[in-house]
Write an enzyme that holds these catalytic residues in place. Sequence first.
Site, PDB file in Angstrom:
ATOM      1  N   SER A 186       0.833  -1.219   0.000  1.00 31.67           N
ATOM      2  CA  SER A 186       0.000   0.000   0.000  1.00 31.67           C
ATOM      3  C   SER A 186       0.862   1.261   0.000  1.00 31.67           C
ATOM      4  CB  SER A 186      -0.969   0.002   1.184  1.00 31.67           C
ATOM      5  OG  SER A 186      -0.284  -0.197   2.392  1.00 31.67           O
ATOM      6  N   HIS A 209      -1.757  -8.873   1.833  1.00 33.68           N
ATOM      7  CA  HIS A 209      -1.459  -7.600   2.532  1.00 33.68           C
ATOM      8  C   HIS A 209      -2.629  -7.293   3.480  1.00 33.68           C
ATOM      9  CE1 HIS A 209       0.263  -3.798   3.378  1.00 33.68           C
ATOM     10  NE2 HIS A 209      -0.162  -3.094   2.348  1.00 33.68           N
ATOM     11  N   ARG A 260       2.990  -4.505  16.740  1.00 34.36           N
ATOM     12  CA  ARG A 260       1.606  -4.043  16.582  1.00 34.36           C
ATOM     13  C   ARG A 260       0.648  -5.161  17.003  1.00 34.36           C
ATOM     14  NH1 ARG A 260       1.813  -2.569  10.431  1.00 34.36           N
ATOM     15  NH2 ARG A 260       2.631  -4.697  10.484  1.00 34.36           N
ATOM     16  N   ASP A 269      -2.097  -8.444  11.574  1.00 32.23           N
ATOM     17  CA  ASP A 269      -3.449  -8.896  11.248  1.00 32.23           C
ATOM     18  C   ASP A 269      -3.926 -10.088  12.089  1.00 32.23           C
ATOM     19  OD1 ASP A 269      -3.670  -6.999   9.154  1.00 32.23           O
ATOM     20  OD2 ASP A 269      -2.398  -8.270   7.929  1.00 32.23           O
TER      21      ASP A 269
HETATM   22  N1  HAX Z   1       1.392 -19.675   6.004  1.00 36.48           N
HETATM   23  C1  HAX Z   1       1.849 -20.567   5.110  1.00 36.48           C
HETATM   24  N2  HAX Z   1       2.940 -20.387   4.351  1.00 36.48           N
HETATM   25  C2  HAX Z   1       3.627 -19.246   4.551  1.00 36.48           C
HETATM   26  C3  HAX Z   1       3.239 -18.279   5.482  1.00 36.48           C
HETATM   27  C4  HAX Z   1       2.062 -18.521   6.215  1.00 36.48           C
HETATM   28  N3  HAX Z   1       1.577 -17.626   7.091  1.00 36.48           N
HETATM   29  N4  HAX Z   1       4.131 -17.269   5.436  1.00 36.48           N
HETATM   30  C5  HAX Z   1       5.033 -17.582   4.497  1.00 36.48           C
HETATM   31  N5  HAX Z   1       4.732 -18.799   3.957  1.00 36.48           N
HETATM   32  C6  HAX Z   1       5.400 -19.474   2.841  1.00 36.48           C
HETATM   33  C7  HAX Z   1       5.287 -18.587   1.602  1.00 36.48           C
HETATM   34  O1  HAX Z   1       4.017 -18.724   0.981  1.00 36.48           O
HETATM   35  C8  HAX Z   1       6.445 -19.095   0.771  1.00 36.48           C
HETATM   36  O2  HAX Z   1       6.029 -20.304   0.162  1.00 36.48           O
HETATM   37  P1  HAX Z   1       6.524 -20.710  -1.329  1.00 36.48           P
HETATM   38  O3  HAX Z   1       7.985 -20.866  -1.203  1.00 36.48           O
HETATM   39  O4  HAX Z   1       5.771 -21.957  -1.592  1.00 36.48           O
HETATM   40  O5  HAX Z   1       6.133 -19.569  -2.218  1.00 36.48           O
HETATM   41  C9  HAX Z   1       7.489 -19.428   1.839  1.00 36.48           C
HETATM   42  O6  HAX Z   1       6.774 -19.581   3.079  1.00 36.48           O
HETATM   43  C10 HAX Z   1       8.536 -18.344   2.006  1.00 36.48           C
HETATM   44  O7  HAX Z   1       7.866 -17.115   2.227  1.00 36.48           O
HETATM   45  P2  HAX Z   1       8.568 -15.956   3.089  1.00 36.48           P
HETATM   46  O8  HAX Z   1       9.817 -15.561   2.383  1.00 36.48           O
HETATM   47  O9  HAX Z   1       8.665 -16.348   4.505  1.00 36.48           O
HETATM   48  O10 HAX Z   1       7.468 -14.812   3.022  1.00 36.48           O
HETATM   49  P3  HAX Z   1       7.256 -13.716   1.895  1.00 36.48           P
HETATM   50  O11 HAX Z   1       8.137 -12.569   2.193  1.00 36.48           O
HETATM   51  O12 HAX Z   1       7.339 -14.293   0.529  1.00 36.48           O
HETATM   52  O13 HAX Z   1       5.734 -13.337   2.140  1.00 36.48           O
HETATM   53  C11 HAX Z   1       3.832 -12.867   3.469  1.00 36.48           C
HETATM   54  C12 HAX Z   1       5.321 -12.611   3.283  1.00 36.48           C
HETATM   55  C13 HAX Z   1       3.323 -11.903   4.535  1.00 36.48           C
HETATM   56  C14 HAX Z   1       3.110 -12.564   2.158  1.00 36.48           C
HETATM   57  C15 HAX Z   1       3.605 -14.320   3.892  1.00 36.48           C
HETATM   58  O14 HAX Z   1       4.231 -14.548   5.154  1.00 36.48           O
HETATM   59  C16 HAX Z   1       2.143 -14.712   3.964  1.00 36.48           C
HETATM   60  O15 HAX Z   1       1.573 -15.084   2.940  1.00 36.48           O
HETATM   61  N6  HAX Z   1       1.502 -14.624   5.199  1.00 36.48           N
HETATM   62  C17 HAX Z   1       0.095 -14.888   5.326  1.00 36.48           C
HETATM   63  C18 HAX Z   1      -0.729 -13.693   4.828  1.00 36.48           C
HETATM   64  C19 HAX Z   1      -0.592 -12.517   5.759  1.00 36.48           C
HETATM   65  O16 HAX Z   1      -0.699 -12.623   6.965  1.00 36.48           O
HETATM   66  N7  HAX Z   1      -0.358 -11.334   5.185  1.00 36.48           N
HETATM   67  C20 HAX Z   1      -0.268 -10.089   5.942  1.00 36.48           C
HETATM   68  C21 HAX Z   1       1.176  -9.624   6.123  1.00 36.48           C
HETATM   69  C22 HAX Z   1       1.277  -8.342   6.913  1.00 36.48           C
HETATM   70  C23 HAX Z   1       0.661  -7.239   6.158  1.00 36.48           C
HETATM   71  O17 HAX Z   1       1.097  -6.791   5.114  1.00 36.48           O
HETATM   72  N8  HAX Z   1      -0.451  -6.799   6.644  1.00 36.48           N
HETATM   73  O18 HAX Z   1      -1.166  -5.962   5.922  1.00 36.48           O
END
Ligand code: HAX
Length: 433
Positions: free
Chosen positions: A240, A270, A325, A371
């Site tokens: 964002s 996000h 947070r 979140d």
């Molecule tokens: N559940 C399952 N798998 C997860 C995970 C979770 N909560 N968090 C990371 N992973 C997985 C990723 O999907 C990725 O898998 P692949 O290799 O198969 O693609 C692997 O672990 C490595 O990811 P990472 O390097 O640890 O994390 P990224 O930087 O790529 O992504 C995310 C960060 C926040 C997108 C990720 O942790 C996620 O999808 N979390 C769940 C959704 C979420 O809570 N999003 C909100 C984040 C905070 C925010 O922005 N709030 O607005």
Amino acid sequence: MIIHEKIAEQLPGWRERVKKLVKEKGDIVIDKVTIDQVYGGMRGSQVLVSDISYVDPAEGIRLRGYSIPEVLAKLPKPDEAEMPYVGGLYYLLLTGEMPTKEQACLVEKDWANRSEIPQYVYNTLRALPKNTHPMTLFTLAVQSLQTQSEFAKRYHEGMRKDEYWEPMLEDSLNLTAKLPIIAAFIYSLKYRNGEVPQVDSSLDWGANFAHMLGIKDKGYEELARLYFIIHSDHESGNVSAHATHLVGSSLADVYYAFSAGLNGLAGPLHGLANQECFGWLLEVRDKFGGVPSKEQLRKFAWETLESGKVIPGYGHAVLRVPDPRFTAQMKFAKDRFPQDELVRLADMVFEIVPQVLKEQGKAKNPAPNVDAISGTLQYYYGVREFDFYTVLFGVGRALGVTANLVWARALGQPLERPKSLTTQMLEDAAVSE
Ligand code: HAX
């Protein structure tokens, strides 16, 4: 306006500082970019600048140098309140100085004076189908206010570059003044009687939001202030903030830029994760008829992962520890309603899910993010329509991204335009190594 004066005072020094740095040290290498990063969503590449907030992977966010507990302790508060004025936080983000109570109140008052929303905005939202997602309504409302942009008007009149920040600040104050009312109207339109919310301008920004939602509980006033403050900024690389910055760099005004940011916030990886996370918690509660045993929860978390989904509310692209947070919100819940079923469940998830994610071994950060708990608190006070939760996030996020836009224009940050390569070029680069 007091913020205008403060920025005008600081600006010559800042301009000189940046000019000198770029002129004298512009060729110093800060970071190298790997093929992994080029293909990996630019994770960790240090190519943006913001003096408004910084996320330390091992500590979490600092807003203008203050950690979340420090921000909550040091910002001025309404009488007998525990959570500070949101207007004080906006003052801090924009000027870098901790406000006095009087200064925080001046921002609150200024917001109240700018809060009138043109009737056509309500009509626009009313014209949309009933099943429109609240984030779509929110984005459209912001975009529809673009006709009021002072920046767009002054640009077309031929304003000088070094004046850009002034109408940017005007637009930012005008927009942020209106957002809680727009959000409350969206709530009313989607889930209540569709009436325009009654503003009480004697209340502060956060308390007035509670009032407009019709929640007569001091606890929700406190939560509203806490929520908007902690969601305000998370440095510049998150979707964002980055989308807002990118669109703003084309000299699109605040309304265009922030609605782009909101569109990014609406993605489930996000901001929409708060809706998704709360849905996941309810799924657990409903499946087990309450708080499950730890073993049942562990099994359910594994089932989520094995079905190829993420566990929302956990993991982060930068953070490597529990998000402060999250901690601030969990403390709020445990101080006030520790026995609530969903708080107990969220707490158990906090114990079990990181273990499961560690066992799975994929997520770099198995800890909770902002979140993981925010919906639980809203639900407790009666805001139970969880597809609304990302709108609340957006109201808070506006404070950080607009502060960044003002400073980006003040310091003359240019059009953002990174360079792309082809896969062949990357392969060739790899061979020649
Ligand atoms: N559940 C399952 N798998 C997860 C995970 C979770 N909560 N968090 C990371 N992973 C997985 C990723 O999907 C990725 O898998 P692949 O290799 O198969 O693609 C692997 O672990 C490595 O990811 P990472 O390097 O640890 O994390 P990224 O930087 O790529 O992504 C995310 C960060 C926040 C997108 C990720 O942790 C996620 O999808 N979390 C769940 C959704 C979420 O809570 N999003 C909100 C984040 C905070 C925010 O922005 N709030 O607005």
